[in-house]
Design a protein around this motif. Structure first.
Motif, PDB file in Angstrom:
ATOM      1  N   GLN A  71      17.464 -17.584  -4.527  1.00 40.38           N
ATOM      2  CA  GLN A  71      17.883 -16.872  -3.669  1.00 40.38           C
ATOM      3  C   GLN A  71      17.686 -17.116  -2.118  1.00 40.38           C
ATOM      4  O   GLN A  71      17.366 -17.878  -1.444  1.00 40.38           O
ATOM      5  N   PHE A  72      19.262 -16.765  -2.283  1.00 41.67           N
ATOM      6  CA  PHE A  72      20.314 -17.746  -1.139  1.00 41.67           C
ATOM      7  C   PHE A  72      20.453 -16.678   0.162  1.00 41.67           C
ATOM      8  O   PHE A  72      20.516 -15.957   0.166  1.00 41.67           O
ATOM      9  N   THR A  73      19.482 -17.462   1.574  1.00 41.86           N
ATOM     10  CA  THR A  73      19.387 -17.217   2.696  1.00 41.86           C
ATOM     11  C   THR A  73      20.018 -18.539   3.677  1.00 41.86           C
ATOM     12  O   THR A  73      19.752 -18.987   3.435  1.00 41.86           O
TER      13      THR A  73
ATOM     14  N   SER B  19      17.807 -21.810   1.978  1.00 43.38           N
ATOM     15  CA  SER B  19      18.753 -21.741   3.364  1.00 43.38           C
ATOM     16  C   SER B  19      19.078 -21.827   4.541  1.00 43.38           C
ATOM     17  O   SER B  19      18.667 -23.433   4.468  1.00 43.38           O
ATOM     18  N   VAL B  20      20.144 -21.808   4.378  1.00 44.51           N
ATOM     19  CA  VAL B  20      21.134 -22.195   5.794  1.00 44.51           C
ATOM     20  C   VAL B  20      21.707 -21.673   6.687  1.00 44.51           C
ATOM     21  O   VAL B  20      21.192 -19.978   7.089  1.00 44.51           O
ATOM     22  N   ILE B  21      22.170 -22.380   8.013  1.00 47.19           N
ATOM     23  CA  ILE B  21      23.009 -21.735   8.841  1.00 47.19           C
ATOM     24  C   ILE B  21      24.381 -22.061   9.088  1.00 47.19           C
ATOM     25  O   ILE B  21      24.189 -22.995   9.165  1.00 47.19           O
ATOM     26  N   VAL B  22      25.193 -21.287   8.972  1.00 47.10           N
ATOM     27  CA  VAL B  22      26.522 -21.828   8.537  1.00 47.10           C
ATOM     28  C   VAL B  22      27.498 -21.571   9.713  1.00 47.10           C
ATOM     29  O   VAL B  22      27.132 -20.235  10.409  1.00 47.10           O
TER      30      VAL B  22
ATOM     31  N   ILE C  47      27.361 -25.351  -1.629  1.00 49.26           N
ATOM     32  CA  ILE C  47      26.957 -25.848  -3.314  1.00 49.26           C
ATOM     33  C   ILE C  47      25.680 -26.019  -3.706  1.00 49.26           C
ATOM     34  O   ILE C  47      24.895 -26.515  -2.670  1.00 49.26           O
ATOM     35  N   ILE C  48      25.031 -24.588  -4.239  1.00 56.53           N
ATOM     36  CA  ILE C  48      23.806 -25.263  -4.614  1.00 56.53           C
ATOM     37  C   ILE C  48      23.513 -25.908  -4.973  1.00 56.53           C
ATOM     38  O   ILE C  48      24.570 -26.324  -6.690  1.00 56.53           O
ATOM     39  N   PRO C  49      22.658 -27.274  -5.730  1.00 64.35           N
ATOM     40  CA  PRO C  49      22.370 -28.658  -6.424  1.00 64.35           C
ATOM     41  C   PRO C  49      21.764 -27.681  -7.888  1.00 64.35           C
ATOM     42  O   PRO C  49      20.821 -27.123  -7.866  1.00 64.35           O
ATOM     43  N   GLU C  50      22.757 -28.586  -8.824  1.00 61.37           N
ATOM     44  CA  GLU C  50      22.019 -28.273  -9.777  1.00 61.37           C
ATOM     45  C   GLU C  50      20.494 -28.745 -10.776  1.00 61.37           C
ATOM     46  O   GLU C  50      19.887 -27.807 -10.832  1.00 61.37           O
TER      47      GLU C  50
ATOM     48  N   TYR D   7      22.718 -12.247   9.446  1.00 61.06           N
ATOM     49  CA  TYR D   7      21.510 -12.514   8.412  1.00 61.06           C
ATOM     50  C   TYR D   7      21.824 -11.732   7.120  1.00 61.06           C
ATOM     51  O   TYR D   7      22.993 -10.645   7.383  1.00 61.06           O
ATOM     52  N   PHE D   8      21.738 -12.812   6.062  1.00 66.10           N
ATOM     53  CA  PHE D   8      22.189 -12.630   4.847  1.00 66.10           C
ATOM     54  C   PHE D   8      21.304 -12.525   3.765  1.00 66.10           C
ATOM     55  O   PHE D   8      20.333 -13.609   3.962  1.00 66.10           O
ATOM     56  N   SER D   9      21.487 -12.100   2.323  1.00 59.05           N
ATOM     57  CA  SER D   9      20.952 -12.915   1.266  1.00 59.05           C
ATOM     58  C   SER D   9      21.167 -12.047   0.002  1.00 59.05           C
ATOM     59  O   SER D   9      21.796 -11.112   0.115  1.00 59.05           O
ATOM     60  N   LEU D  10      21.126 -13.284  -0.681  1.00 57.49           N
ATOM     61  CA  LEU D  10      21.892 -13.256  -2.599  1.00 57.49           C
ATOM     62  C   LEU D  10      21.542 -14.064  -3.136  1.00 57.49           C
ATOM     63  O   LEU D  10      21.199 -15.173  -2.690  1.00 57.49           O
TER      64      LEU D  10
END
Length: 226
Positions: A36-38, A106-109, A95-98, A71-74
């Motif tokens: 879950q990428f938020t 979670s990140v702040i872009v 890039i999400i590590p394999e 805010y986003f969630s994907l």
């Protein structure tokens, strides 16, 4: 004899079991875990949320957008390359590590502004430049020598120019600012309104009229002819 049979059948049983486990193991290794990428999409170093930013995975063809607070969630898969895009900013990539072990990321872009200079656009009232040249050459310009200064400053000519000539950009700006100022004054209670312009609708004018009648200001004075 039974021991001999078991001795020969045991390697065969182990081989069949190994062959049966190989497809499941390969399938487990081929599947990527869901993450879950938020996060929050911010504008530069101000940390103000950027609404409507696009967050999507190009290869998978899925994505979402940030809300009014950025805010986003994907849901994504481990190893996905994610693009964050917004108009007026440079694209950012995550890039999400394999081998990411957790179920959320979670990140702040922080988007950086991208100033784009648009090319010059010229608008002509004619379809082609050739038509414009033909119309310009065929135009008849009145001679200034045939007109006297009195004719140039004639009231009718000046009124016709006032009614027909378009308003300049400075004139539009002044008119808009005056209208906004008058509207603000009316809202605050000390601007001109239909009641103040029309004495019949102004209660203060009625009070003044009643006071003048009581004081006898409208009575005919002796020795004075009206």
């Amino acid at each position: 004899m039974a021991r001999i049979r078991i001795f020969f059948l045991l390697p065969l049983f182990l081989l069949v079991a190994a062959l049966g486990l190989l497809p499941g193991a390969a399938q487990a290794q081929g599947q990527r875990p869901v993450v879950q990428f938020t996060g929050i999409v911010a504008s530069g170093d101000s940390l103000l949320g950027v609404p409507g930013a696009a967050i999507f995975v190009p290869k998978a063809g899925r994505g979402t957008s940030s809300n009014e607070y950025g805010y986003f969630s994907l849901p994504v898969l481990a190893g996905d390359s994610i693009v964050i895009r917004s108009l007026g900013y440079r694209n950012q990539y995550v890039i999400i590590p394999e081998t990411y072990p957790r179920q959320s990321y979670s990140v702040i872009v922080q988007l950086q502004e991208d100033a784009t200079v648009l090319p010059e656009v010229r608008i002509f009232p004619y379809a082609t430049e050739r038509a414009f040249k033909e119309a310009f050459l065929a135009m008849k310009v009145p001679s200034e020598q045939d007109r006297t200064p009195a004719d140039k400053l004639n009231e009718k000519v000046m009124r016709r120019m006032f009614n027909n000539l378009p308003v300049t950009s400075m004139g539009n700006y002044r008119q808009t600012m005056q209208a906004q100022q008058q509207d603000q004054q009316r809202r605050m209670g000390f601007g001109q309104t239909p009641a103040t312009n029309n004495p019949l609708l102004n209660p203060f004018s009625w009070l003044q009229l009643i006071k003048q009648v009581k004081d006898g200001e409208f009575k005919k004075k002796e020795g004075v002819d009206y």
